[in-house]
Motif scaffolding. Structure first.
Motif, PDB file in Angstrom:
ATOM      1  N   LEU A  36      13.055  90.229 -17.834  1.00 23.19           N
ATOM      2  CA  LEU A  36      14.213  90.077 -18.701  1.00 23.19           C
ATOM      3  C   LEU A  36      15.458  89.816 -17.866  1.00 23.19           C
ATOM      4  O   LEU A  36      15.733  90.549 -16.906  1.00 23.19           O
ATOM      5  N   LEU A  37      16.199  88.790 -18.223  1.00 20.86           N
ATOM      6  CA  LEU A  37      17.502  88.534 -17.618  1.00 20.86           C
ATOM      7  C   LEU A  37      18.558  89.044 -18.593  1.00 20.86           C
ATOM      8  O   LEU A  37      18.775  88.448 -19.653  1.00 20.86           O
ATOM      9  N   LEU A  38      19.181  90.153 -18.250  1.00 21.31           N
ATOM     10  CA  LEU A  38      20.224  90.735 -19.082  1.00 21.31           C
ATOM     11  C   LEU A  38      21.570  90.251 -18.565  1.00 21.31           C
ATOM     12  O   LEU A  38      21.921  90.488 -17.405  1.00 21.31           O
ATOM     13  N   SER A  39      22.315  89.569 -19.410  1.00 23.61           N
ATOM     14  CA  SER A  39      23.612  89.056 -18.987  1.00 23.61           C
ATOM     15  C   SER A  39      24.693  89.524 -19.950  1.00 23.61           C
ATOM     16  O   SER A  39      24.453  89.682 -21.153  1.00 23.61           O
ATOM     17  N   ALA A  40      25.886  89.739 -19.407  1.00 23.96           N
ATOM     18  CA  ALA A  40      27.019  90.196 -20.219  1.00 23.96           C
ATOM     19  C   ALA A  40      28.298  89.975 -19.430  1.00 23.96           C
ATOM     20  O   ALA A  40      28.289  89.983 -18.192  1.00 23.96           O
ATOM     21  N   PRO A  41      29.420  89.787 -20.117  1.00 22.50           N
ATOM     22  CA  PRO A  41      30.699  89.664 -19.411  1.00 22.50           C
ATOM     23  C   PRO A  41      31.039  90.956 -18.662  1.00 22.50           C
ATOM     24  O   PRO A  41      30.619  92.053 -19.050  1.00 22.50           O
ATOM     25  N   SER A  42      31.803  90.797 -17.605  1.00 23.48           N
ATOM     26  CA  SER A  42      32.206  91.943 -16.799  1.00 23.48           C
ATOM     27  C   SER A  42      32.935  92.984 -17.643  1.00 23.48           C
ATOM     28  O   SER A  42      33.752  92.661 -18.503  1.00 23.48           O
ATOM     29  N   SER A 155      22.973  90.334 -14.637  1.00 16.80           N
ATOM     30  CA  SER A 155      23.902  89.345 -14.101  1.00 16.80           C
ATOM     31  C   SER A 155      25.095  89.154 -15.023  1.00 16.80           C
ATOM     32  O   SER A 155      24.942  89.023 -16.241  1.00 16.80           O
ATOM     33  N   GLU A 156      26.282  89.137 -14.422  1.00 18.32           N
ATOM     34  CA  GLU A 156      27.492  88.762 -15.144  1.00 18.32           C
ATOM     35  C   GLU A 156      27.783  87.274 -14.993  1.00 18.32           C
ATOM     36  O   GLU A 156      28.647  86.732 -15.672  1.00 18.32           O
ATOM     37  N   GLN A 157      27.039  86.624 -14.109  1.00 20.12           N
ATOM     38  CA  GLN A 157      27.210  85.186 -13.870  1.00 20.12           C
ATOM     39  C   GLN A 157      25.832  84.521 -13.869  1.00 20.12           C
ATOM     40  O   GLN A 157      25.375  83.994 -12.846  1.00 20.12           O
ATOM     41  N   PRO A 158      25.132  84.511 -15.000  1.00 22.26           N
ATOM     42  CA  PRO A 158      23.743  84.012 -15.005  1.00 22.26           C
ATOM     43  C   PRO A 158      23.617  82.552 -14.612  1.00 22.26           C
ATOM     44  O   PRO A 158      22.565  82.139 -14.101  1.00 22.26           O
ATOM     45  N   ARG A 159      24.669  81.759 -14.809  1.00 24.53           N
ATOM     46  CA  ARG A 159      24.573  80.339 -14.451  1.00 24.53           C
ATOM     47  C   ARG A 159      24.534  80.122 -12.945  1.00 24.53           C
ATOM     48  O   ARG A 159      24.188  79.031 -12.485  1.00 24.53           O
ATOM     49  N   THR A 160      24.922  81.138 -12.173  1.00 18.53           N
ATOM     50  CA  THR A 160      24.897  80.993 -10.722  1.00 18.53           C
ATOM     51  C   THR A 160      23.509  81.284 -10.149  1.00 18.53           C
ATOM     52  O   THR A 160      23.271  81.053  -8.964  1.00 18.53           O
ATOM     53  N   LEU A 161      22.591  81.779 -10.972  1.00 23.41           N
ATOM     54  CA  LEU A 161      21.234  82.042 -10.502  1.00 23.41           C
ATOM     55  C   LEU A 161      20.490  80.734 -10.300  1.00 23.41           C
ATOM     56  O   LEU A 161      20.731  79.741 -10.999  1.00 23.41           O
TER      57      LEU A 161
END
Length: 330
Positions: A36-42, A155-161
């Motif tokens: 699971l990739l959990l992403s959310a704003p800081s 990740s707070e920056q999933p597009r950088t993965l």
């Protein structure tokens, strides 16, 4: 667990309740993704959500709707920080990478049998800290986790993965609260200076909670920006003070992004000033992205402040004698 040890959360934040209930339903039906990739704003509770999911998975209660029970051996060991089937992979320090040696060590531990019959949870935070070699070393494990193993990539920056990492995980983008939800939750924590905290972090309640003296911090940031406006020579000194560390720089950029976004919504006087506010907001987000990509904090802030200064609304000046209005003419 000692009396002064922090208690790990077992209930989701109000704005994450729906996402948590959905995961719990999927797990009960045997459809929980193993990666699971959990992403959310800081500042909106990403780590909090991961803690709650981990507590649920490590609980040894039989029924999913009873977890986490808080009393079983799994719950107690998770709360004490000593659960043998919980593995955390983090950078050694703020702003550092997760290297390939750390990943290989973690994968070696994951190759061993689980201690209990339930889940084993491997958590990477922040996932974007994986350098390319470390990420490549994890690909096979992320694609085919061992039995009962669940990877949580935060990740707070999933597009950088790397695309290869994102393609092997199911993304769950967590919502941010609106300002009214943030205020209600902060008030429920019994905090002081709610208005000042909301002003600094309107939709980032976790940052608002962490600020020890939000009024002082707000003044520090405002004074720094005022000095930059007065003199470009102050930019380097301001960047150095605001970016003394990566965490400090991120906190400032989060505050500035929130301020510029509010100003872009509130500015109705002229199309020009509204455009400038939106552009300043965009520049702030770009600086934050650069910081997450390991640009040195002072360099990222200096670059931002140089551009930010040029985008401040210009004072209107007259080029000739002012014409009297109709009342003065009389």
């Amino acid at each position: 667990m000692t009396d002064d040890a922090p208690v790990r959360p077992t209930e989701p934040l109000p704005w994450h309740r729906r996402a948590y209930d959905d995961l719990r339903t999927r797990e009960a039906a045997g459809r929980l993704p193993q990666t699971l990739l959990l992403s959310a704003p800081s500042g909106t509770g990403l780590a909090h959500f991961a803690d709650v999911v981990t507590a649920h998975l490590l609980c040894m209660a039989q029924r999913a709707d009873e977890r986490p029970c808080g009393t079983c051996r799994g719950c107690k060991q998770w709360q004490s920080g000593n659960h043998p089937d919980a593995l955390a992979l983090n950078p050694e320090g703020a702003g550092q990478e997760i290297g390939v040696d750390a990943v290989r060590e973690a994968l070696s531990a994951l190759s061993l049998s689980r201690h209990y019959d339930g889940y084993r949870v491997a958590r990477l935070h922040p996932a974007e800290a994986l350098n390319r070699n470390a990420a490549n070393a994890m690909l096979k494990s992320l694609e085919e986790p061992g039995p009962g193993t669940v990877f949580l990539l935060l990740s707070e920056q999933p597009r950088t993965l790397l695309a290869t990492i994102r393609s092997r995980a199911q993304n769950l983008a967590l919502p941010a609260p609106d300002e009214s939800q943030s205020r209600a939750w902060l008030e429920a924590q019994g905090l002081s200076d709610i208005d000042a905290r909301i002003a600094a972090h309107p939709v980032q309640p976790m940052h608002a909670v962490a600020a020890e003296d939000i009024a002082t911090l707000h003044k520090q940031y405002t004074d720094a920006l005022d000095s930059v406006l007065k003199s470009a020579a102050q930019i380097s000194d301001c960047a150095k003070s605001l970016g003394s560390g990566r965490d400090e720089a991120v906190r400032f950029l989060d505050w500035l992004a929130a301020r510029e976004w509010r100003q872009s919504l509130e500015t109705v006087a002229t199309t020009e000033s509204a455009h400038q506010a939106v552009e300043r907001y965009r520049l702030t987000l770009n600086a934050r992205t650069a910081l997450r990509a390991y640009t040195p904090p002072q360099l990222a802030l200096e670059s931002l402040l140089i551009s930010w200064r040029t985008l401040q609304p210009r004072q209107r000046t007259t080029t000739g004698p002012r014409r009297p209005n109709q009342h003065e003419a009389r």
